[in-house]
Enzyme design. Structure first.
Site, mmCIF file in Angstrom:
data_model
loop_
_atom_site.group_PDB
_atom_site.id
_atom_site.type_symbol
_atom_site.label_atom_id
_atom_site.label_comp_id
_atom_site.label_asym_id
_atom_site.label_seq_id
_atom_site.Cartn_x
_atom_site.Cartn_y
_atom_site.Cartn_z
ATOM 1 C CE1 TYR A 278 36.429 43.402 37.262
ATOM 2 C CE2 TYR A 278 34.376 42.270 38.433
ATOM 3 C CZ TYR A 278 35.242 42.998 37.423
ATOM 4 O OH TYR A 278 34.214 43.007 35.978
ATOM 5 C CG ASP B 66 41.934 34.589 39.734
ATOM 6 O OD1 ASP B 66 42.680 34.264 39.866
ATOM 7 O OD2 ASP B 66 42.059 36.005 40.405
ATOM 8 C CG ASP B 67 39.467 36.179 35.043
ATOM 9 O OD1 ASP B 67 39.517 36.084 36.035
ATOM 10 O OD2 ASP B 67 39.805 37.379 34.418
ATOM 11 C CG HIS C 160 44.230 36.970 34.594
ATOM 12 N ND1 HIS C 160 44.837 37.822 35.286
ATOM 13 C CD2 HIS C 160 42.776 37.817 35.063
ATOM 14 C CE1 HIS C 160 44.604 38.439 36.303
ATOM 15 N NE2 HIS C 160 43.154 38.173 36.498
ATOM 16 C CG HIS D 105 35.069 38.780 36.532
ATOM 17 N ND1 HIS D 105 35.455 39.376 36.504
ATOM 18 C CD2 HIS D 105 36.816 37.772 37.162
ATOM 19 C CE1 HIS D 105 36.447 39.713 36.986
ATOM 20 N NE2 HIS D 105 37.360 38.564 37.265
ATOM 21 C CG HIS E 236 37.858 34.259 40.194
ATOM 22 N ND1 HIS E 236 38.044 35.332 40.936
ATOM 23 C CD2 HIS E 236 37.928 35.228 38.871
ATOM 24 C CE1 HIS E 236 38.002 36.640 40.176
ATOM 25 N NE2 HIS E 236 38.583 36.401 39.525
HETATM 26 NI NI NI Z 1 39.686 38.086 37.716
#
Ligand code: NI
Length: 284
Positions: free
Chosen positions: A185, A94-95, A235, A148, A144
């Site tokens: 989250y 993620d991210d 991540h 965020h 995603h």
């Molecule tokens: Ni995230």
């Protein structure tokens, strides 16, 4: 000395003899090397045809309509039917995209495995070459959202903007719309579920790699909890997580797991791509 005009001129005489010698040397050279020239020409033709085939192949694929399976089938070393005989696990990151993603892509390439990247729309254009590489090397690029934000705290319009602008950014780079979405989250409610337009993907293993930047700890947590159908959350924005992935992947292989993208995990386990579904895992 012999009176002839030509031969009386020593410079010209020398030059004619020199020319003849060049001609002879050239002919010898040509005779000797002609077969090699043919060989080189044939080789060049074969190489050119090979290059042409490589160039044509992706063009043909991108001309076919994009479906959830289109990109995946290209990278699939094993057919869905055969995957059913294996223990499966999906590594998800993620991210990103992030400069750290490059080292991760190198690891995945070396290990010959695929992963799923839940990317942030706000970063997709900035690191478009990384996203393009993810897709080209057979990984799944999924959403995603853009910034965020906790989607449950946004208005319906703001939420939809977060979802649709990321889908558009991914499609600009890869040519394919994302087929699944992971809410930031892991926060979701009925509104998020209804407006996502795709299934929501959560996770069954969370080693909290963003909090504990310790490859040994992350590794232990993943290996202690992994089972057939797990979805592992990591991540790719942290070097320690990339380092951990390089340890986790061979260990999973050693235990007989096949690493698959989330889409292939859903397909193999009979899940649905209809909006309104959400998955934390796809245990058999
Ligand atoms: Ni995230």
């Amino acid at each position: 000395m012999n009176g002839g005009n030509n031969s009386s001129d020593p410079a010209r005489f020398r030059s004619t003899r020199k020319n003849r010698r060049y001609k002879r040397v050239y002919q010898e050279y040509r005779n000797k090397h002609r077969p090699r020239v043919f060989k080189i020409a044939t080789l060049a033709l074969v190489v050119m045809l090979g290059v042409l085939a490589v160039v044509i192949t992706p063009t043909r694929h991108s001309a076919t309509p994009k479906s959830p399976t289109a990109a995946l089938e290209l990278s699939a070393p094993i057919a869905i039917e055969d995957l059913k005989n294996y223990k499966l696990v999906a590594l998800t990151f993620d991210d990103g995209p992030d400069p750290n993603t490059i080292a991760l892509l190198d690891v995945l390439k070396k290990e010959k495995v695929v992963a799923t990247f839940f990317v942030l729309g706000a970063r997709v254009d900035r690191y478009s070459e990384i996203v393009e590489r993810e897709y080209r090397e057979g990984h799944q690029v999924a959403s995603h959202t853009t910034n965020h934000k906790d989607l449950t705290k946004l208005s319906s319009a703001a939420r939809q903007a977060e979802i649709t602008s990321t889908a558009a950014a991914i499609e600009r780079v890869t040519g394919a719309k994302p087929t699944v979405m992971r809410p930031p989250y892991g926060a979701w409610n009925a509104g998020v579920l209804n407006e996502a337009g795709t299934p929501l993907i959560l996770w069954s293993i969370d080693p909290k790699d963003w909090e504990y930047r310790d490859p040994d700890r992350i590794y232990q947590h993943v290996m202690a909890n992994v089972r057939d159908g797990s979805i592992i959350l990591l991540h790719d924005v942290y070097g320690t997580s990339v380092e951990t992935a390089a340890k986790i992947i061979p260990a999973l292989k050693e235990q007989g797991y096949i690493l698959v993208t989330v889409d292939r995990l859903i397909m193999t386990r009979g899940g649905s791509f209809e909006a309104g579904n959400q998955y934390r895992h796809l245990y058999p």
